[in-house]
Design an enzyme around this catalytic site. Structure first.
Site, short mmCIF file in Angstrom:
data_model
loop_
_atom_site.label_atom_id
_atom_site.label_comp_id
_atom_site.label_asym_id
_atom_site.label_seq_id
_atom_site.Cartn_x
_atom_site.Cartn_y
_atom_site.Cartn_z
N TYR A 71 -9.74 -10.34 -2.62
CA TYR A 71 -9.48 -9.59 -1.39
C TYR A 71 -10.63 -9.73 -0.42
O TYR A 71 -11.72 -10.18 -0.76
CB TYR A 71 -9.20 -8.12 -1.70
CG TYR A 71 -10.30 -7.40 -2.43
CD1 TYR A 71 -11.19 -6.57 -1.75
CD2 TYR A 71 -10.46 -7.53 -3.81
CE1 TYR A 71 -12.20 -5.89 -2.41
CE2 TYR A 71 -11.46 -6.86 -4.48
CZ TYR A 71 -12.33 -6.04 -3.78
OH TYR A 71 -13.33 -5.39 -4.43
N ASP A 73 -13.29 -7.88 1.53
CA ASP A 73 -13.98 -6.60 1.43
C ASP A 73 -14.27 -6.04 2.81
O ASP A 73 -14.15 -6.73 3.82
CB ASP A 73 -15.26 -6.78 0.61
CG ASP A 73 -15.81 -5.47 0.08
OD1 ASP A 73 -15.05 -4.49 0.03
OD2 ASP A 73 -16.99 -5.42 -0.28
N GLU A 79 -14.10 -11.08 -1.94
CA GLU A 79 -14.57 -10.47 -3.18
C GLU A 79 -13.57 -10.81 -4.28
O GLU A 79 -12.37 -10.92 -4.06
CB GLU A 79 -14.69 -8.96 -3.02
CG GLU A 79 -15.28 -8.27 -4.23
CD GLU A 79 -15.83 -6.88 -3.94
OE1 GLU A 79 -16.04 -6.14 -4.91
OE2 GLU A 79 -16.06 -6.55 -2.76
N THR A 82 -12.63 -9.16 -11.61
CA THR A 82 -12.06 -9.71 -12.84
C THR A 82 -10.97 -8.80 -13.39
O THR A 82 -10.93 -7.60 -13.07
CB THR A 82 -13.14 -9.86 -13.94
OG1 THR A 82 -13.62 -8.56 -14.30
CG2 THR A 82 -14.28 -10.74 -13.48
#
Length: 198
Positions: A71, A73, A79, A82
């Site tokens: 995405y 940030d 960003e 995990t």
């Protein structure tokens, strides 16, 4: 002794970026501050890593096929978060997979930018050339009935402050025209122990 419950963990890393112009070697920051370039980056993420039957959360925020999240940030940089895991080895593998996702996406973006005489470079670091700092997040789960936030901070803060010495990779930087080494890239910019911002 009761067996310990498995701990769920994950990590998130943010990436710095620079665009290099072929002619004259000019460098421009703020690639992701430009809608056209941001759309191009996430279009490549969708094409490479989002199965056709899945719908992204937003155009610049999506869960990809390995259950990770990619995405934009709030600081206008990409960003990678995990998937959740109960194994440190799995977490390490998931993070390495994230590096590969970002590398492959950047290569795909550069195929389009080449015709415009530009090249995008992403950096997995935490400080830019203007000494702005951003985060690398470790995520831990605690039971709701567990210790207070202040107790958790008191337990984790010494570990987080010293882990750079035994598992960090250090930082080479130029200061006053001389190359110097520091234990951590980001530590000179940390001013608060705990806060709600990222």
């Amino acid at each position: 002794k009761m067996p310990e419950k498995p701990r769920i963990r994950g990590s998130e890393f943010e990436l710095g970026e620079t665009v290099y112009y072929q002619k004259g070697g000019l460098v421009k920051s703020g690639f992701f501050g430009t809608n056209e370039f941001t759309e191009l980056f996430f279009e490549k993420v969708r094409g490479l890593f989002l199965p056709a039957h899945l719908i992204p959360i937003q155009q610049q925020d999506m869960m990809i096929e390995n259950a990770a999240r990619v995405y934009l940030d709030t600081g206008k940089h990409p960003e990678y978060a995990t998937p959740e895991s109960d194994s440190s080895l799995d977490l390490l593998c998931d993070e390495r997979a994230g590096e590969r996702v970002m590398k492959d996406t950047t290569m795909a973006v550069n195929q389009d930018l080449l015709s415009q005489g530009m090249r995008l470079a992403l950096f997995k670091n935490n400080v830019d050339t203007k000494q702005n700092s951003w985060g690398y997040h470790l995520n831990y789960s605690f039971p709701r009935e567990g210790p207070s936030l202040s107790a958790i901070v008191n337990l984790l803060a010494p570990y987080l402050a010293t882990c750079q010495m035994f598992c960090g990779n250090g930082h080479l930087c130029v200061r006053g025209g001389y190359l110097s080494y520091s234990i951590s890239q980001r530590s000179p910019y940390i001013q608060t122990d705990i806060g709600g911002g990222t």
